[in-house]
Enzyme design. Structure first.
Site, PDB file in Angstrom:
ATOM      1  N   ARG A  88       0.824  -1.229   0.000  1.00  0.00           N
ATOM      2  CA  ARG A  88       0.000   0.000   0.000  1.00  0.00           C
ATOM      3  C   ARG A  88       0.850   1.266   0.000  1.00  0.00           C
ATOM      4  NH1 ARG A  88      -5.495  -0.242   1.947  1.00  0.00           N
ATOM      5  NH2 ARG A  88      -6.298  -2.203   1.157  1.00  0.00           N
TER       6      ARG A  88
ATOM      7  N   ARG B 214      -3.126   6.920   1.041  1.00  0.00           N
ATOM      8  CA  ARG B 214      -3.604   8.173   1.649  1.00  0.00           C
ATOM      9  C   ARG B 214      -2.632   8.851   2.596  1.00  0.00           C
ATOM     10  NH1 ARG B 214      -9.047   5.418   3.431  1.00  0.00           N
ATOM     11  NH2 ARG B 214      -7.489   3.775   3.472  1.00  0.00           N
TER      12      ARG B 214
ATOM     13  N   ARG C  47      -6.246  11.531  -6.118  1.00  0.00           N
ATOM     14  CA  ARG C  47      -7.495  10.812  -5.858  1.00  0.00           C
ATOM     15  C   ARG C  47      -8.684  11.755  -5.943  1.00  0.00           C
ATOM     16  NH1 ARG C  47     -11.459   8.515  -3.931  1.00  0.00           N
ATOM     17  NH2 ARG C  47     -11.844   6.976  -2.313  1.00  0.00           N
TER      18      ARG C  47
ATOM     19  N   ASP D 247      -6.727  -2.538  -7.426  1.00  0.00           N
ATOM     20  CA  ASP D 247      -7.269  -3.134  -6.207  1.00  0.00           C
ATOM     21  C   ASP D 247      -7.614  -4.590  -6.494  1.00  0.00           C
ATOM     22  OD1 ASP D 247      -8.197  -2.130  -3.369  1.00  0.00           O
ATOM     23  OD2 ASP D 247      -9.635  -3.644  -4.021  1.00  0.00           O
TER      24      ASP D 247
ATOM     25  N   TYR E 279     -15.115 -11.013   0.326  1.00  0.00           N
ATOM     26  CA  TYR E 279     -15.846  -9.773   0.025  1.00  0.00           C
ATOM     27  C   TYR E 279     -17.071 -10.049  -0.837  1.00  0.00           C
ATOM     28  CZ  TYR E 279     -11.875  -7.247   1.959  1.00  0.00           C
ATOM     29  OH  TYR E 279     -10.913  -6.770   2.811  1.00  0.00           O
TER      30      TYR E 279
HETATM   31  O1  CP3 Z   1       0.053  -1.534  -2.480  1.00  0.00           O
HETATM   32  C1  CP3 Z   1      -0.213  -0.602  -3.297  1.00  0.00           C
HETATM   33  O2  CP3 Z   1       0.205   0.546  -3.171  1.00  0.00           O
HETATM   34  C2  CP3 Z   1      -1.007  -0.974  -4.540  1.00  0.00           C
HETATM   35  C3  CP3 Z   1      -2.409  -0.769  -4.487  1.00  0.00           C
HETATM   36  C4  CP3 Z   1      -3.317  -1.646  -3.650  1.00  0.00           C
HETATM   37  C5  CP3 Z   1      -4.529  -1.138  -3.113  1.00  0.00           C
HETATM   38  N1  CP3 Z   1      -5.215  -2.167  -2.555  1.00  0.00           N
HETATM   39  C6  CP3 Z   1      -4.951   0.264  -3.195  1.00  0.00           C
HETATM   40  C7  CP3 Z   1      -6.027   0.741  -2.301  1.00  0.00           C
HETATM   41  C8  CP3 Z   1      -3.264  -2.998  -3.339  1.00  0.00           C
HETATM   42  C9  CP3 Z   1      -2.166  -4.004  -3.625  1.00  0.00           C
HETATM   43  C10 CP3 Z   1      -4.487  -3.315  -2.664  1.00  0.00           C
HETATM   44  C11 CP3 Z   1      -4.817  -4.678  -2.206  1.00  0.00           C
HETATM   45  C12 CP3 Z   1      -6.025  -4.901  -1.420  1.00  0.00           C
HETATM   46  N2  CP3 Z   1      -7.257  -4.288  -1.567  1.00  0.00           N
HETATM   47  C13 CP3 Z   1      -6.150  -5.904  -0.434  1.00  0.00           C
HETATM   48  C14 CP3 Z   1      -5.086  -6.898  -0.047  1.00  0.00           C
HETATM   49  C15 CP3 Z   1      -4.012  -6.300   0.780  1.00  0.00           C
HETATM   50  C16 CP3 Z   1      -4.456  -5.866   2.146  1.00  0.00           C
HETATM   51  O3  CP3 Z   1      -4.257  -4.684   2.454  1.00  0.00           O
HETATM   52  O4  CP3 Z   1      -4.933  -6.718   2.926  1.00  0.00           O
HETATM   53  C17 CP3 Z   1      -7.461  -5.843   0.070  1.00  0.00           C
HETATM   54  C18 CP3 Z   1      -8.038  -6.714   1.165  1.00  0.00           C
HETATM   55  C19 CP3 Z   1      -8.142  -4.828  -0.658  1.00  0.00           C
HETATM   56  C20 CP3 Z   1      -9.579  -4.431  -0.540  1.00  0.00           C
HETATM   57  C21 CP3 Z   1      -9.714  -3.038  -0.154  1.00  0.00           C
HETATM   58  N3  CP3 Z   1      -9.413  -1.960  -0.963  1.00  0.00           N
HETATM   59  C22 CP3 Z   1     -10.145  -2.523   1.087  1.00  0.00           C
HETATM   60  C23 CP3 Z   1     -10.557  -3.375   2.273  1.00  0.00           C
HETATM   61  C24 CP3 Z   1     -10.133  -1.143   0.984  1.00  0.00           C
HETATM   62  C25 CP3 Z   1     -10.615  -0.150   1.987  1.00  0.00           C
HETATM   63  C26 CP3 Z   1      -9.713  -0.049   3.155  1.00  0.00           C
HETATM   64  C27 CP3 Z   1      -9.125   1.313   3.248  1.00  0.00           C
HETATM   65  O5  CP3 Z   1      -7.903   1.361   3.520  1.00  0.00           O
HETATM   66  O6  CP3 Z   1      -9.857   2.265   3.067  1.00  0.00           O
HETATM   67  C28 CP3 Z   1      -9.620  -0.799  -0.286  1.00  0.00           C
HETATM   68  C29 CP3 Z   1      -9.389   0.549  -0.808  1.00  0.00           C
HETATM   69  C30 CP3 Z   1      -7.999   0.883  -1.247  1.00  0.00           C
HETATM   70  N4  CP3 Z   1      -7.231   0.106  -2.047  1.00  0.00           N
HETATM   71  C31 CP3 Z   1      -7.285   2.083  -0.947  1.00  0.00           C
HETATM   72  C32 CP3 Z   1      -6.058   2.001  -1.615  1.00  0.00           C
HETATM   73  C33 CP3 Z   1      -4.969   3.036  -1.655  1.00  0.00           C
HETATM   74  C34 CP3 Z   1      -7.815   3.249  -0.134  1.00  0.00           C
HETATM   75  C35 CP3 Z   1      -8.916   3.860  -0.934  1.00  0.00           C
HETATM   76  C36 CP3 Z   1      -8.926   5.359  -0.970  1.00  0.00           C
HETATM   77  O7  CP3 Z   1      -8.012   5.994  -1.542  1.00  0.00           O
HETATM   78  O8  CP3 Z   1      -9.923   5.891  -0.484  1.00  0.00           O
END
Ligand code: CP3
Length: 340
Positions: free
Chosen positions: A24, A28, A37, A74, A149
């Protein structure tokens, strides 16, 4: 290509100081991410727009010079490609239509290639724009984590809806996981063909599975992905991250055939060293040590370098970086790791 540090480690070489990237890392905690974003509109608009997705992937590379960039997308683009109505509401996390057992046979992956084409375009753009020495990591969610999910329609604290679904409807569960495995393998193959150097399979919720379910739902579908990806891209380098797998990590590596194991911070370093005798490991700093900084950060980094620095190691957190991580602490982490 062979000389990119992270790829050398995935080949089993010891590189010290180890290559470092953070799960990640585009996110943010960076003001430039929040700015892009906001311009993109919704989160999925960011994922499917190659200009914006390329920009946010490059931001942490420009700012910190990590050894690897991870494609910005994602894991939930796969259910989105299956028309499950995926949406991200601000501050609420992901939502989609919860799937019922009877609906599984009607899932239709035929639009996925078209639907995911912008993500593949982003991969190609990234390989062209990244510095030569920076490894490009593609990724997908593991079928089990994506299914949690799809079944609950949202994130849940203990993935109870998906676990119950599996106990009550084992056939449908298997059918869902193998559909996701086929789609994920095709998706990873396209990422590798477009220029990704290696890929990571995120199984964030494998830690809630009992031994038999872990074998059926975490190991078997990922073994299928690895086999299918390597049939199309011989020698493809793959990192598996079965978070919370604990004592099952060793069999996970043997049975899936992944090149490297991502470790969460609960994995003892002595056990991690045993795993390292079989191949590369990645991890495993507690993300909260990065929030705390100072002595907590220094001690955590030191323990990992002392414990695992003599074998094939990719330095990373044990899970994703959180929005409250101070940028100065990320800079301190890089100094600590690179200072050796
Ligand atoms: O690592 C990176 O920088 C690459 C991008 C990436 C994102 N999500 C961007 C993201 C990767 C590799 C993921 C994987 C992901 N997404 C996982 C597996 C890894 C983990 O963290 O367990 C999972 C379970 C998800 C599903 C997901 N996406 C959730 C549960 C959420 C919301 C949680 C949160 O932090 O708000 C997301 C959203 C998400 N994916 C964000 C980002 C940067 C935040 C969204 C935003 O900008 O509002």
């Amino acid at each position: 290509m062979g000389q990119r540090k992270l790829l050398r480690v995935l080949d089993g070489e010891t590189v010290f100081p180890p290559p470092i990237w953070l799960m990640r890392q585009a996110g943010r905690y960076l003001p430039e991410y929040r700015e892009t974003r906001a311009r993109a509109g919704g989160f999925l608009d960011l994922c499917y727009n190659p200009d914006f997705a390329t920009e946010v992937t490059l931001q942490p590379i420009r700012r910190f010079g990590f050894d690897a960039a991870i494609l910005f997308s994602d894991i939930l683009v796969i259910p989105d490609a299956l028309h499950r109505g995926v949406r991200f509401e601000a501050g609420e996390g992901p939502r989609m239509e919860p799937i019922r057992p009877a609906e599984i046979q009607d899932l239709d992956p035929s639009d996925a290639d078209t639907h995911l084409a912008p993500v593949i375009a982003t991969v190609a753009r990234l390989r062209a724009e990244l510095p030569e020495e920076t490894t490009l990591i593609g990724f997908c969610g593991a079928p089990w984590t994506v299914a949690t999910y799809m079944i609950a329609g949202r994130g849940t604290p203990d993935q109870a809806p998906a676990r119950l679904f599996g106990y009550r409807n084992p056939e449908e569960m298997r059918a869902l996981l193998f559909l996701l495995a086929e789609m994920s393998a095709d998706y990873l193959v396209r990422q590798l063909q477009a220029g990704a150097d290696c890929v990571q399979i995120f199984d964030s919720w494998s830690g809630v599975l009992d031994e038999a379910s872990f074998e059926a739902y975490a190991v078997a579908p990922v073994a299928r992905i690895v086999e299918k990806v390597r049939a199309a891209v011989p020698g493809a380098k793959i990192i598996g991250f079965p978070k919370g797998a604990g004592a099952l990590l060793s069999t996970y590596r043997q049975k899936t055939g992944v090149d490297a194991l991502g470790l969460d911070w609960g994995v003892p370093l002595s056990f991690a060293r045993e795993l390292q005798a079989q191949g590369a490991v990645q991890g495993n700093l507690d993300p909260l040590r990065l929030i705390a900084g100072g002595q907590a950060l220094e001690e955590g980094v030191r323990a990992i370098l002392d414990g695992l620095g003599q074998g094939p190691l990719v330095f990373n957190l044990g899970h994703g970086i959180t929005p409250d991580a101070p940028i100065a602490h990320v800079e301190a982490l890089l100094r600590l790791v690179r200072g050796g």
